[in-house]
Enzyme design. Structure first.
Site, PDB file in Angstrom:
ATOM      1  N   GLY A   1       0.813  -1.209   0.000  1.00 54.66           N
ATOM      2  CA  GLY A   1       0.000   0.000   0.000  1.00 54.66           C
ATOM      3  C   GLY A   1       0.844   1.255   0.000  1.00 54.66           C
ATOM      4  N   SER A   2       0.337   2.281   0.663  1.00 54.78           N
ATOM      5  CA  SER A   2       0.912   3.622   0.521  1.00 54.78           C
ATOM      6  C   SER A   2       2.343   3.746   1.027  1.00 54.78           C
ATOM      7  CB  SER A   2       0.041   4.632   1.265  1.00 54.78           C
ATOM      8  OG  SER A   2      -1.273   4.545   0.790  1.00 54.78           O
TER       9      SER A   2
END
Lengths: 178, 570
Positions: B292-293
């Site tokens: 993810g981020s």
């Protein structure tokens, strides 16, 4: 029948046999002792291993945390806060120690009774004493003693000990120069 | 036999030849002597034949079933200690008490005496055992040496001890995945135990040269105190956020040493009945996740490192990107043009995708490989998963990889990659053994420029000051970091509610020493109404770990630089 030499030889033989027996016996005793000690060493080594394991088990952080949680009321332990950690150079600086402070210290009660007695005749010193006495209650005798120094300074200058102290200070300075 | 008889016959013949005296003498005994001698010989012969026969018979007879079963040869293993010398695994000798009921004179007396040392002994059961007439019974397994010597002092006949070597892990589950396990033959089967075997201990044991005294303890880079804190925090977090798993790692950025690494659920190595369960997996090194981020750190670093983007560059994040059937949106959409620091702190997917676009597909792929995020990690632990990536990178892959989807890697590798962005641009393979900074520099590879590192440090600090990493701040320790909230794939679709959260942090930001990365798998809100994004669970985990472990890691608190990021104009 027996000649002297025979008797001597027999005696030598018997004593040699006896000695051999004794040596052998002693060796056996020593050997047994060695075995015993070796067994002891093994037991000790095993015990040390076990105790080390035991020690690390008892000092496990997880166990200590559990205990400190359990006895929180009595111990009152808390996680150290970042604000509680300071470096030595971050500590507030202590006021530099001057010769006047030392002298004022001498004027403080209970420091050096015999010598102070000579100063108590001095009016200024008496003042200093009174001032420091008043401050002792604040548990800051060192600071308190230093405080009255401007008033007392001139009067005490006449005291012989100041000269001595100056001399010492001079010596220290000289030493520093060298 | 026959020779002797012949001799006798010969002698008789000789007598006949003319020796009168002898002949007369023989006659005096009436010629019975010969018979007597033969009889005596026969008797003795009979006795000896009987003895020999019995001996042979005994020889063919198997030994009676008394005494303990044959001893299992357990090889010695070296101790495993942490970086401060605290024992993590050791061999201990335990002795077990057995009895040979056939040799027990008085069972009642024996039990009474034993009960003085072993108060918990079961009278009735033991009595039955001792009266059973069996050759061998176990009475009590694993006595302490003290109990053993006390029982010896009792002088009960018919009982004995068998010593057994056992691997013991004082730290229990705290460091279970790192230290690993051994099997019943004392061979390492997982974790560092297996690594030690692969380093030649197995051969040494085979040749019988593994003597306990010669084996030096193996020193790990783990700090047991920090390890406990990480294990404690991730276990708490898993419970607090009702997650299915959680994990954390503390990595020294200058040396690549893993100071602590924990993953829950785990197992107790002293009683590993559930170590083979499906969910017992070292998620930090053997679990593959779409990070993810947190991957936006890499995207931004790549854009900065390419030289085509600076901190002042701006990207239009006002409209979602549509590629094929997919539309890329922002979670915290601002709907305007964002600068690079804004893309980072608002965690803009659109902005990140555009940053990746500047570098190009091949450049993006090459950069992630350069950081080792998509390579199989080389380290001592045997449990390492190989990251997955699309076979052929297309534009959509580059775009999704920019915000950490479509490629899976292990959390530990992500931490190592981030360490390279913090320590001055050097990729250092992680190690579980102690290593100095100089030794680390010998194996280090420069992957990004000094200037990129500077920019990344600034962005991390800024994100903790103003962005999604606020909850990771710890007063005094200058924490900076990046959140990552990834949606998990459920039945082939990204789910809105099932998440995998991560937070990667570095501290202290003025000269980063350590990377702390936490993950939490499928967290639920702590209380209804609260969020379940990385900022509200993974970030506080990091904060707790840093708050508790920083003094032990030797990081000095400094309150003077608290607002460093805001002072830098942007």
């Amino acid at each position: 029948m027996f000649r002297t030499s025979d008797i001597i030889l027999i005696a030598v033989m018997v004593s040699a046999a006896a000695m051999t027996y004794k040596i052998k016996r002693d060796a056996e005793v020593q050997q047994a002792a060695v075995y015993k000690i070796q067994a002891q060493i093994r037991t000790e080594e095993d015990t040390i291993d076990l105790l080390r394991a035991d020690w690390s088990l008892l000092t496990q952080p997880s166990r200590l945390q559990r205990l400190s949680d359990l006895y929180k009321d009595q111990l009152g332990l808390q996680t150290a806060d970042a604000r509680q950690i300071v470096r030595l150079d971050e500590l507030p600086e202590k006021p530099p120690l001057t010769i006047e402070d030392i002298m004022a210290d001498n004027g403080a009660p209970g420091v050096d009774k015999e010598k102070t007695a000579s100063i108590t005749k001095d009016k200024g010193a008496e003042k200093a004493k009174a001032a420091s006495k008043a401050k002792v209650g604040d548990k800051k005798p060192a600071v308190a003693a230093a405080k009255p120094k401007p008033a007392v300074k001139d009067k005490l200058a006449s005291n012989a000990r100041v000269a001595v102290a100056d001399k010492i200070a001079q010596q220290i300075e000289d030493g520093a120069d060298e | 036999m026959i020779g002797v008889l012949n001799k006798l016959l010969k002698r008789s013949r000789r007598g006949e030849d003319g020796s009168i005296v002898l002949d007369s003498a023989r006659k005096a005994t009436g010629g019975k002597t010969r018979t007597r001698v033969v009889m005596t010989m026969a008797v003795f012969l009979g006795i000896y034949v009987a003895i020999t026969g019995r001996l042979v018979w005994f020889g063919f007879q198997g030994p009676t079933d008394s005494g303990p079963p044959p001893s299992r040869v357990t090889a010695s293993r070296p101790d495993i200690v942490d970086r401060n010398g605290e024992v993590l695994a050791t061999d201990i000798k335990t002795s077990s008490l057995f009895a040979e009921p056939r040799h027990i004179v008085d069972a009642d007396e024996a039990i009474e005496k034993l009960a003085t040392v072993l108060p918990e002994i079961d009278y009735e059961q033991t009595y039955k055992k001792l009266k059973s007439g069996a050759g061998f019974v176990w009475l009590q397994r694993q006595l302490t040496p003290k109990q053993q010597s006390e029982i010896m002092q009792l002088g009960v006949p018919g009982i004995g001890f068998r010593t057994e070597k056992r691997r013991f892990y004082p730290a229990g589950e705290t460091a279970s995945y790192i230290v690993g396990l051994t099997n019943i033959d004392n061979q390492g089967i997982s974790g560092m135990e297996k690594y030690i075997d692969d380093q030649g201990l197995a051969d040494l044991q085979l040749s019988g040269l593994a003597v306990a005294r010669d084996l030096k303890p193996v020193k790990l880079s783990i700090d047991l105190r920090v390890q406990h804190i990480v294990r404690n925090e991730v276990a708490d977090a898993m419970q607090r956020y009702h997650a299915i798993a959680a994990g954390g790692v503390v990595l020294n950025v200058k040396t690549g040493e893993v100071v602590a690494m924990a993953s829950v659920p785990d197992f107790d190595p002293n009683n590993p009945y559930n170590a083979q369960d499906k969910d017992r997996l070292n998620r930090m090194s053997a679990g593959l996740y779409e990070m993810g981020s947190t991957f936006k750190s890499f995207t931004t670093a790549m854009a900065l490192d390419s030289g085509k983007v600076t901190l002042e560059s701006k990207f239009d994040a006002s409209r979602p990107i549509t590629i094929g059937r997919q539309t890329i949106r922002d979670f915290h959409g601002k709907g305007r043009v964002l600068s690079v620091p804004e893309v980072f702190i608002y965690s803009s997917n659109i902005g990140s995708a555009k940053e990746a676009d500047v570098v190009g597909i091949e450049g993006h792929r090459e950069f992630l490989h350069r950081l080792g995020v998509l390579e199989k990690m080389k380290t001592e632990l045997p449990e390492v998963a190989k990251p997955t990536e699309p076979k052929v990178w297309k534009k959509v892959h580059s775009i999704t990889a920019a915000f950490g989807h479509g490629v899976s890697t292990t959390p530990l590798q992500t931490a190592v990659g981030c360490a390279a962005l913090m320590n001055g641009g050097f990729l250092i393979e992680p190690t579980f053994l102690t290593r100095t900074a100089d030794q680390a520099m010998e194996v280090a590879k420069r992957v990004v420029s000094e200037k990129t590192v500077e920019g990344m440090r600034y962005l991390y600090t800024l994100n903790a000051e103003k962005g999604s990493g606020k909850n990771a701040r710890v007063p005094g320790y200058r924490v900076g970091g990046k959140t990552g909230t990834a949606e998990k794939v459920i039945n082939g679709r990204y789910s809105k509610d099932v998440r995998f959260n991560a937070f990667v942090a570095a501290f202290p930001m003025d000269d980063p020493q350590y990377i702390v990365l936490t993950i939490i798998d499928e967290p639920k809100p702590e209380m209804p109404g609260r969020g379940a994004t990385a900022g509200s669970n993974a970030a506080p985990m990091v904060a707790n770990i840093i708050r508790r472990s920083a003094p032990m890691l030797g990081v000095k608190p400094d309150f003077g630089q608290e607002n460093a990021a805001t002072l830098v104009s942007y």
